[in-house]
Design a protein around this motif. Structure first.
Motif, PDB file in Angstrom:
ATOM      1  N   TYR A   1      -3.305  -2.217   0.448  1.00 25.39           N
ATOM      2  CA  TYR A   1      -2.244  -1.472   1.132  1.00 25.39           C
ATOM      3  C   TYR A   1      -1.702  -0.361   0.237  1.00 25.39           C
ATOM      4  O   TYR A   1      -1.515   0.787   0.680  1.00 25.39           O
ATOM      5  CB  TYR A   1      -1.136  -2.441   1.530  1.00 25.39           C
ATOM      6  CG  TYR A   1       0.154  -1.790   1.944  1.00 25.39           C
ATOM      7  CD1 TYR A   1       0.252  -1.068   3.130  1.00 25.39           C
ATOM      8  CD2 TYR A   1       1.293  -1.904   1.149  1.00 25.39           C
ATOM      9  CE1 TYR A   1       1.445  -0.473   3.515  1.00 25.39           C
ATOM     10  CE2 TYR A   1       2.487  -1.313   1.521  1.00 25.39           C
ATOM     11  CZ  TYR A   1       2.561  -0.601   2.703  1.00 25.39           C
ATOM     12  OH  TYR A   1       3.741  -0.013   3.073  1.00 25.39           O
ATOM     13  N   LEU A   2      -1.475  -0.656  -1.029  1.00 21.88           N
ATOM     14  CA  LEU A   2      -0.965   0.355  -1.957  1.00 21.88           C
ATOM     15  C   LEU A   2      -2.003   1.442  -2.211  1.00 21.88           C
ATOM     16  O   LEU A   2      -1.661   2.628  -2.359  1.00 21.88           O
ATOM     17  CB  LEU A   2      -0.541  -0.308  -3.266  1.00 21.88           C
ATOM     18  CG  LEU A   2       0.657  -1.267  -3.165  1.00 21.88           C
ATOM     19  CD1 LEU A   2       0.929  -1.925  -4.513  1.00 21.88           C
ATOM     20  CD2 LEU A   2       1.903  -0.538  -2.666  1.00 21.88           C
ATOM     21  N   ASP A   3      -3.277   1.056  -2.267  1.00 27.84           N
ATOM     22  CA  ASP A   3      -4.334   2.061  -2.430  1.00 27.84           C
ATOM     23  C   ASP A   3      -4.344   3.024  -1.244  1.00 27.84           C
ATOM     24  O   ASP A   3      -4.570   4.234  -1.409  1.00 27.84           O
ATOM     25  CB  ASP A   3      -5.694   1.377  -2.567  1.00 27.84           C
ATOM     26  CG  ASP A   3      -5.873   0.696  -3.919  1.00 27.84           C
ATOM     27  OD1 ASP A   3      -5.155   1.069  -4.871  1.00 27.84           O
ATOM     28  OD2 ASP A   3      -6.714  -0.217  -4.010  1.00 27.84           O
ATOM     29  N   GLU A   4      -4.120   2.482  -0.037  1.00 34.88           N
ATOM     30  CA  GLU A   4      -4.039   3.341   1.143  1.00 34.88           C
ATOM     31  C   GLU A   4      -2.857   4.300   1.034  1.00 34.88           C
ATOM     32  O   GLU A   4      -2.953   5.482   1.388  1.00 34.88           O
ATOM     33  CB  GLU A   4      -3.905   2.481   2.401  1.00 34.88           C
ATOM     34  CG  GLU A   4      -5.199   1.843   2.863  1.00 34.88           C
ATOM     35  CD  GLU A   4      -6.195   2.866   3.381  1.00 34.88           C
ATOM     36  OE1 GLU A   4      -5.764   3.847   4.021  1.00 34.88           O
ATOM     37  OE2 GLU A   4      -7.400   2.698   3.124  1.00 34.88           O
ATOM     38  N   CYS A   5      -1.732   3.772   0.536  1.00 35.15           N
ATOM     39  CA  CYS A   5      -0.557   4.630   0.349  1.00 35.15           C
ATOM     40  C   CYS A   5      -0.870   5.783  -0.604  1.00 35.15           C
ATOM     41  O   CYS A   5      -0.400   6.917  -0.425  1.00 35.15           O
ATOM     42  CB  CYS A   5       0.606   3.809  -0.195  1.00 35.15           C
ATOM     43  SG  CYS A   5       1.425   2.760   1.036  1.00 35.15           S
ATOM     44  N   ALA A   6      -1.673   5.483  -1.626  1.00 34.41           N
ATOM     45  CA  ALA A   6      -1.973   6.493  -2.642  1.00 34.41           C
ATOM     46  C   ALA A   6      -2.870   7.607  -2.117  1.00 34.41           C
ATOM     47  O   ALA A   6      -3.031   8.642  -2.782  1.00 34.41           O
ATOM     48  CB  ALA A   6      -2.623   5.825  -3.854  1.00 34.41           C
ATOM     49  N   THR A   7      -3.452   7.435  -0.935  1.00 35.64           N
ATOM     50  CA  THR A   7      -4.299   8.496  -0.371  1.00 35.64           C
ATOM     51  C   THR A   7      -3.478   9.569   0.331  1.00 35.64           C
ATOM     52  O   THR A   7      -4.015  10.635   0.664  1.00 35.64           O
ATOM     53  CB  THR A   7      -5.308   7.900   0.634  1.00 35.64           C
ATOM     54  OG1 THR A   7      -4.603   7.331   1.743  1.00 35.64           O
ATOM     55  CG2 THR A   7      -6.174   6.837  -0.026  1.00 35.64           C
ATOM     56  N   GLN A   8      -2.196   9.295   0.568  1.00 33.51           N
ATOM     57  CA  GLN A   8      -1.357  10.290   1.244  1.00 33.51           C
ATOM     58  C   GLN A   8      -1.014  11.421   0.269  1.00 33.51           C
ATOM     59  O   GLN A   8      -0.594  11.170  -0.866  1.00 33.51           O
ATOM     60  CB  GLN A   8      -0.077   9.636   1.775  1.00 33.51           C
ATOM     61  CG  GLN A   8      -0.331   8.573   2.844  1.00 33.51           C
ATOM     62  CD  GLN A   8       0.954   8.096   3.494  1.00 33.51           C
ATOM     63  OE1 GLN A   8       1.858   8.903   3.765  1.00 33.51           O
ATOM     64  NE2 GLN A   8       1.033   6.795   3.764  1.00 33.51           N
ATOM     65  N   VAL A   9      -1.178  12.646   0.728  1.00 29.79           N
ATOM     66  CA  VAL A   9      -0.981  13.811  -0.145  1.00 29.79           C
ATOM     67  C   VAL A   9       0.403  14.411   0.087  1.00 29.79           C
ATOM     68  O   VAL A   9       0.559  15.608   0.354  1.00 29.79           O
ATOM     69  CB  VAL A   9      -2.100  14.850   0.078  1.00 29.79           C
ATOM     70  CG1 VAL A   9      -3.415  14.330  -0.466  1.00 29.79           C
ATOM     71  CG2 VAL A   9      -2.234  15.194   1.563  1.00 29.79           C
ATOM     72  N   VAL A  10       1.402  13.552  -0.010  1.00 30.49           N
ATOM     73  CA  VAL A  10       2.796  13.980   0.133  1.00 30.49           C
ATOM     74  C   VAL A  10       3.598  13.326  -0.978  1.00 30.49           C
ATOM     75  O   VAL A  10       3.159  12.354  -1.602  1.00 30.49           O
ATOM     76  CB  VAL A  10       3.368  13.583   1.513  1.00 30.49           C
ATOM     77  CG1 VAL A  10       2.682  14.357   2.631  1.00 30.49           C
ATOM     78  CG2 VAL A  10       3.229  12.083   1.740  1.00 30.49           C
ATOM     79  N   LEU A  11       4.793  13.869  -1.221  1.00 29.83           N
ATOM     80  CA  LEU A  11       5.632  13.303  -2.273  1.00 29.83           C
ATOM     81  C   LEU A  11       6.234  11.961  -1.877  1.00 29.83           C
ATOM     82  O   LEU A  11       6.506  11.118  -2.736  1.00 29.83           O
ATOM     83  CB  LEU A  11       6.754  14.291  -2.631  1.00 29.83           C
ATOM     84  CG  LEU A  11       6.315  15.592  -3.299  1.00 29.83           C
ATOM     85  CD1 LEU A  11       7.523  16.497  -3.525  1.00 29.83           C
ATOM     86  CD2 LEU A  11       5.609  15.307  -4.626  1.00 29.83           C
ATOM     87  N   LEU A  12       6.459  11.776  -0.582  1.00 30.82           N
ATOM     88  CA  LEU A  12       7.056  10.535  -0.087  1.00 30.82           C
ATOM     89  C   LEU A  12       6.109   9.917   0.946  1.00 30.82           C
ATOM     90  O   LEU A  12       6.257  10.140   2.154  1.00 30.82           O
ATOM     91  CB  LEU A  12       8.427  10.812   0.531  1.00 30.82           C
ATOM     92  CG  LEU A  12       9.477  11.423  -0.404  1.00 30.82           C
ATOM     93  CD1 LEU A  12      10.724  11.828   0.380  1.00 30.82           C
ATOM     94  CD2 LEU A  12       9.841  10.434  -1.505  1.00 30.82           C
ATOM     95  N   PRO A  13       5.110   9.153   0.506  1.00 31.96           N
ATOM     96  CA  PRO A  13       4.152   8.553   1.443  1.00 31.96           C
ATOM     97  C   PRO A  13       4.852   7.711   2.507  1.00 31.96           C
ATOM     98  O   PRO A  13       5.745   6.910   2.207  1.00 31.96           O
ATOM     99  CB  PRO A  13       3.269   7.693   0.535  1.00 31.96           C
ATOM    100  CG  PRO A  13       3.362   8.348  -0.808  1.00 31.96           C
ATOM    101  CD  PRO A  13       4.777   8.836  -0.896  1.00 31.96           C
TER     102      PRO A  13
END
Length: 348
Positions: free
Chosen positions: A244-256
């Motif tokens: 789940y956290l790895d998926e969050c890290a794919t978001q290219v925004v400052l606040l996933p």
């Protein structure tokens, strides 16, 4: 004629003497207080539940019958004597498959009490452990007018108040049972003496085995089985949380979105934010507020952010390349077929 009469008188006297001697011997052995208790213990030793209950004059109600594992041989309950104890708890453990191993039965003491009752103490090996029980019995009549009948003054029953924490299922001497409720003491009626190796082992839970021994008739024994998350559950939740956290890290925004980490900035970003997980939160599970739920408390972790930013004051460009600390908490709920529902928890 007189000589024949004398001979027959001698023979009759010998027969009477032999009979009296036999009665005395049997009443001091097989039909003694110790012999009565030994017959009960011997029935337990061979897992003959029906005979043990009959000797102890214990009658189980049909709805809770357990003279055999299928409930055969149950009788209507009597609310006096042993019956009053039978009403004090569940009869689930009164089944042959849950009986203990009983060996090396030996009487070590027998005392006649002032009120005419007799106290008999036996040593034995109970599931491989040296144990001792004391029984008080009394005469209840005579068999054929000459052989003593006995009964227990205190029924050979013990109440086990077992609390299963964080689950309802448990095993006792290899047989599976379900407590009426978790985290609450449940009363079970057991035969004395008994010993139970109690534990829990399931797909995601385990418990350190405990030994519950019931060796004092009429007493109450309290025990607690602490069921905890096993290695399989912790490993599965760890994989799910890491993914789940790895998926969050794919978001290219400052606040996933929907993620426990982020980095607000007052300056303008120049490049696309690049997230990675620097430190995953180690999963540790504690019992949840509801049955079949486990909580991962707020646990420290860190994400890493790399992004170029332009100062709104002087227009200079710098690189933000730092770990961003955060904490994460999740609730794990058991679903049918060994499925898990893992939901993020946020502070109120």
């Amino acid at each position: 004629m007189r000589r024949e009469l004398v001979n027959w008188s001698i023979v009759l006297g010998l027969i009477i003497a032999a009979f009296v001697t036999t009665v005395i011997v049997l009443n001091s052995t097989l039909f003694s207080s110790g012999g009565f208790v030994r017959s009960y213990l011997s029935a337990l030793a061979r897992h003959d539940m029906s005979s043990a209950l009959e000797i102890a004059d214990i009658h189980l109600p049909k709805e809770h019958g357990a003279a055999s594992d299928d409930g055969a041989g149950a009788q209507p309950i009597d609310t006096t004597g042993a019956g009053s104890m039978l009403l004090a708890g569940s009869h689930d453990l009164l089944r042959p498959s849950a009986l203990s191993s009983l060996k090396d039965i030996a009487v070590v003491d027998s005392t006649i009490n002032p009120d005419g009752t007799e106290t008999v103490t036996f040593n034995f090996e109970l599931d491989g452990r040296s144990s001792q029980s004391t029984f008080t019995v009394q005469r209840s009549g005579a068999r054929f007018g000459v052989f003593a009948d006995w009964e227990f003054v205190t029924a050979p029953l013990t109440i086990v108040r077992l609390t299963v924490l964080n689950a309802q299922e448990f095993t006792a001497n290899g047989s599976e049972f379900v407590a009426p409720a978790q985290d609450t003491p449940s009363a079970y009626v057991v035969l004395t003496p008994s010993s139970f190796d109690i534990t829990h082992a399931s797909t995601f839970l385990k418990a350190e085995p405990i030994v519950v021994s019931a060796t004092e008739p009429g007493s109450t024994v309290r025990a607690r089985l602490d069921v905890v998350a096993n290695e399989a559950l912790i490993a599965k939740v760890q994989r799910e949380v890491d993914g789940y956290l790895d998926e969050c890290a794919t978001q290219v925004v400052l606040l996933p979105t929907g993620c426990p980490f982020g980095q607000p900035m007052s300056n303008r970003i120049v490049t696309t934010p690049e997230w990675s997980i620097a430190k995953y939160p180690p999963v540790n599970l504690t019992p949840g507020a509801e049955p079949a739920s486990w909580l991962m408390p707020a646990t420290d972790a860190a994400a890493h952010l790399r992004v170029d930013v332009r100062s709104i004051f002087d227009g200079s460009v710098s690189t933000f390349d730092k770990d961003v600390n955060f904490s994460a908490s999740y609730l794990v709920t058991f679903l049918p077929d060994d499925e898990l529902l893992i939901t993020a928890q946020y502070p109120d």
